[in-house]
Design a protein around this motif. Sequence first.
Motif, PDB file in Angstrom:
ATOM      1  N   ALA A   1       0.876  -1.172   0.000  1.00  0.00           N
ATOM      2  CA  ALA A   1       0.000   0.000   0.000  1.00  0.00           C
ATOM      3  C   ALA A   1       0.911   1.220   0.000  1.00  0.00           C
ATOM      4  CB  ALA A   1      -0.900  -0.008   1.221  1.00  0.00           C
ATOM      5  N   GLU A   2       0.771   2.062  -1.030  1.00  0.00           N
ATOM      6  CA  GLU A   2       1.600   3.257  -1.158  1.00  0.00           C
ATOM      7  C   GLU A   2       0.749   4.484  -0.887  1.00  0.00           C
ATOM      8  OE1 GLU A   2       3.448   3.224  -4.981  1.00  0.00           O
ATOM      9  OE2 GLU A   2       4.588   1.404  -4.540  1.00  0.00           O
ATOM     10  N   PHE A   3       1.289   5.390  -0.066  1.00  0.00           N
ATOM     11  CA  PHE A   3       0.586   6.606   0.312  1.00  0.00           C
ATOM     12  C   PHE A   3       1.476   7.807   0.009  1.00  0.00           C
ATOM     13  CE2 PHE A   3      -0.689   3.148   3.078  1.00  0.00           C
ATOM     14  CZ  PHE A   3      -2.056   3.127   2.884  1.00  0.00           C
ATOM     15  N   PRO A   4       1.193   8.557  -1.066  1.00  0.00           N
ATOM     16  CA  PRO A   4       1.957   9.769  -1.338  1.00  0.00           C
ATOM     17  C   PRO A   4       1.665  10.824  -0.260  1.00  0.00           C
ATOM     18  CG  PRO A   4       0.650   9.103  -3.252  1.00  0.00           C
ATOM     19  CD  PRO A   4       0.226   8.254  -2.103  1.00  0.00           C
ATOM     20  N   TRP A   5       2.626  11.676   0.034  1.00  0.00           N
ATOM     21  CA  TRP A   5       2.470  12.676   1.089  1.00  0.00           C
ATOM     22  C   TRP A   5       1.198  13.506   0.962  1.00  0.00           C
ATOM     23  CZ3 TRP A   5       4.587  11.591   5.309  1.00  0.00           C
ATOM     24  CH2 TRP A   5       5.857  11.041   5.381  1.00  0.00           C
ATOM     25  N   PRO A   6       0.795  13.955  -0.226  1.00  0.00           N
ATOM     26  CA  PRO A   6      -0.422  14.769  -0.292  1.00  0.00           C
ATOM     27  C   PRO A   6      -1.700  14.032   0.129  1.00  0.00           C
ATOM     28  CG  PRO A   6       0.869  15.042  -2.304  1.00  0.00           C
ATOM     29  CD  PRO A   6       1.497  13.923  -1.520  1.00  0.00           C
ATOM     30  N   GLU A   7      -1.657  12.684   0.179  1.00  0.00           N
ATOM     31  CA  GLU A   7      -2.837  11.906   0.552  1.00  0.00           C
ATOM     32  C   GLU A   7      -2.825  11.477   2.017  1.00  0.00           C
ATOM     33  OE1 GLU A   7      -3.226   8.618  -2.133  1.00  0.00           O
ATOM     34  OE2 GLU A   7      -3.143   9.909  -3.900  1.00  0.00           O
ATOM     35  N   ILE A   8      -1.800  11.874   2.771  1.00  0.00           N
ATOM     36  CA  ILE A   8      -1.655  11.432   4.160  1.00  0.00           C
ATOM     37  C   ILE A   8      -2.084  12.540   5.102  1.00  0.00           C
ATOM     38  CG2 ILE A   8      -0.002  10.735   5.937  1.00  0.00           C
ATOM     39  CD1 ILE A   8       1.664   9.431   3.729  1.00  0.00           C
ATOM     40  N   ARG A   9      -3.012  12.204   5.994  1.00  0.00           N
ATOM     41  CA  ARG A   9      -3.413  13.146   7.044  1.00  0.00           C
ATOM     42  C   ARG A   9      -2.392  13.116   8.177  1.00  0.00           C
ATOM     43  NH1 ARG A   9      -9.277  12.574   9.242  1.00  0.00           N
ATOM     44  NH2 ARG A   9      -9.690  13.452   7.170  1.00  0.00           N
ATOM     45  N   SER A  10      -2.005  11.901   8.617  1.00  0.00           N
ATOM     46  CA  SER A  10      -0.999  11.798   9.678  1.00  0.00           C
ATOM     47  C   SER A  10      -0.371  10.408   9.690  1.00  0.00           C
ATOM     48  CB  SER A  10      -1.609  12.119  11.052  1.00  0.00           C
ATOM     49  OG  SER A  10      -2.642  11.194  11.350  1.00  0.00           O
TER      50      SER A  10
ATOM     51  N   LEU B   1      13.247   7.072  12.419  1.00  0.00           N
ATOM     52  CA  LEU B   1      11.902   7.353  11.922  1.00  0.00           C
ATOM     53  C   LEU B   1      11.438   8.742  12.351  1.00  0.00           C
ATOM     54  CD1 LEU B   1       9.379   6.451  10.425  1.00  0.00           C
ATOM     55  CD2 LEU B   1       8.658   5.266  12.499  1.00  0.00           C
ATOM     56  N   ALA B   2      11.702   9.111  13.587  1.00  0.00           N
ATOM     57  CA  ALA B   2      11.312  10.443  14.071  1.00  0.00           C
ATOM     58  C   ALA B   2      11.984  11.530  13.237  1.00  0.00           C
ATOM     59  CB  ALA B   2      11.682  10.593  15.544  1.00  0.00           C
ATOM     60  N   TRP B   3      13.263  11.347  12.947  1.00  0.00           N
ATOM     61  CA  TRP B   3      14.007  12.341  12.161  1.00  0.00           C
ATOM     62  C   TRP B   3      13.453  12.441  10.741  1.00  0.00           C
ATOM     63  CZ3 TRP B   3      17.446  11.979   7.956  1.00  0.00           C
ATOM     64  CH2 TRP B   3      18.155  13.147   7.692  1.00  0.00           C
ATOM     65  N   VAL B   4      13.201  11.302  10.090  1.00  0.00           N
ATOM     66  CA  VAL B   4      12.698  11.302   8.710  1.00  0.00           C
ATOM     67  C   VAL B   4      11.294  11.907   8.654  1.00  0.00           C
ATOM     68  CG1 VAL B   4      12.002   9.822   6.786  1.00  0.00           C
ATOM     69  CG2 VAL B   4      14.159   9.397   7.961  1.00  0.00           C
ATOM     70  N   LEU B   5      10.423  11.554   9.584  1.00  0.00           N
ATOM     71  CA  LEU B   5       9.068  12.114   9.582  1.00  0.00           C
ATOM     72  C   LEU B   5       9.091  13.622   9.824  1.00  0.00           C
ATOM     73  CD1 LEU B   5       7.027   9.360  11.426  1.00  0.00           C
ATOM     74  CD2 LEU B   5       6.907   9.988   9.002  1.00  0.00           C
ATOM     75  N   ARG B   6       9.963  14.103  10.707  1.00  0.00           N
ATOM     76  CA  ARG B   6      10.079  15.550  10.923  1.00  0.00           C
ATOM     77  C   ARG B   6      10.546  16.256   9.658  1.00  0.00           C
ATOM     78  NH1 ARG B   6      12.169  14.242  16.002  1.00  0.00           N
ATOM     79  NH2 ARG B   6      14.276  14.483  15.205  1.00  0.00           N
ATOM     80  N   HIS B   7      11.393  15.575   8.868  1.00  0.00           N
ATOM     81  CA  HIS B   7      11.873  16.177   7.625  1.00  0.00           C
ATOM     82  C   HIS B   7      10.721  16.404   6.640  1.00  0.00           C
ATOM     83  CE1 HIS B   7      14.644  17.085   4.350  1.00  0.00           C
ATOM     84  NE2 HIS B   7      13.878  16.321   3.594  1.00  0.00           N
ATOM     85  N   TYR B   8       9.851  15.396   6.491  1.00  0.00           N
ATOM     86  CA  TYR B   8       8.779  15.493   5.508  1.00  0.00           C
ATOM     87  C   TYR B   8       7.488  16.091   6.062  1.00  0.00           C
ATOM     88  CZ  TYR B   8      11.849  12.629   2.688  1.00  0.00           C
ATOM     89  OH  TYR B   8      12.917  12.179   1.987  1.00  0.00           O
ATOM     90  N   ARG B   9       7.280  15.986   7.350  1.00  0.00           N
ATOM     91  CA  ARG B   9       6.041  16.485   7.977  1.00  0.00           C
ATOM     92  C   ARG B   9       6.404  17.328   9.196  1.00  0.00           C
ATOM     93  NH1 ARG B   9       1.382  14.427   5.159  1.00  0.00           N
ATOM     94  NH2 ARG B   9       0.280  15.149   6.965  1.00  0.00           N
ATOM     95  N   PRO B  10       7.030  18.482   8.994  1.00  0.00           N
ATOM     96  CA  PRO B  10       7.444  19.284  10.156  1.00  0.00           C
ATOM     97  C   PRO B  10       6.224  19.731  10.960  1.00  0.00           C
ATOM     98  CG  PRO B  10       7.708  20.536   8.137  1.00  0.00           C
ATOM     99  CD  PRO B  10       7.325  19.141   7.737  1.00  0.00           C
ATOM    100  N   MET B  11       6.387  19.743  12.244  1.00  0.00           N
ATOM    101  CA  MET B  11       5.323  20.204  13.133  1.00  0.00           C
ATOM    102  C   MET B  11       5.321  21.730  13.070  1.00  0.00           C
ATOM    103  SD  MET B  11       4.107  17.403  14.181  1.00  0.00           S
ATOM    104  CE  MET B  11       3.119  17.712  15.599  1.00  0.00           C
ATOM    105  N   GLY B  12       4.215  22.310  12.711  1.00  0.00           N
ATOM    106  CA  GLY B  12       4.160  23.750  12.530  1.00  0.00           C
ATOM    107  C   GLY B  12       3.668  24.424  13.716  1.00  0.00           C
TER     108      GLY B  12
END
Length: 137
Positions: free
Chosen positions: A74-83, A126-137
Amino acid sequence: MTQPPQGFGPPVPQYGQQYGPQYGQQNSQTYGVTPPPPPHPPTVQGPEFVAVDTRNAIAVDAEGVTLDMNGVQAEFPWPEIRSVHYRASPNGKALMLGVIHLDGHFYEAVVDAKPKARLTEWFAQLAWVLRHYRPMG
C-alpha cells in the motif's frame, strides 16, 4: 549591412540548412551502435527510513509512506496522508506504524525488530525522517 569579403569573418548562416549530424548520429550510422537514451531527470532525494522483517516492511521517503504486509503493498503519497503514527508493540519487540489517509481510513503495518535493540534505532531514525517530511508547525 554589407557583407565582409569572402574568407573574412564567420560564415553567414544559411537558414533552413542543418549543419552536420546531431550528437551520436555519426557513431550510430558509422558503427551500427544505437546512442544511449538521454538521462532521466534526477529524482528528488531526501532521507529515507526502511524497516524490514521476514514478512513485512515499512518505507518512508520523499514520495511518501509504503507499507508491505505479507507481499501486499500500500503506497501513500504525502499529499494523501493526514498523519503518521508509530509506537512499540505491546511486547516491545516490533514497530507498529499507522497511516491515516485524508479520507479517514487507517492503515497499519507491524515489523519485528530483531534484535530488540533495533527498535530504539528505528524510533530515532523514523522520528528524524518524519520531521523532515512532515514538520510540526
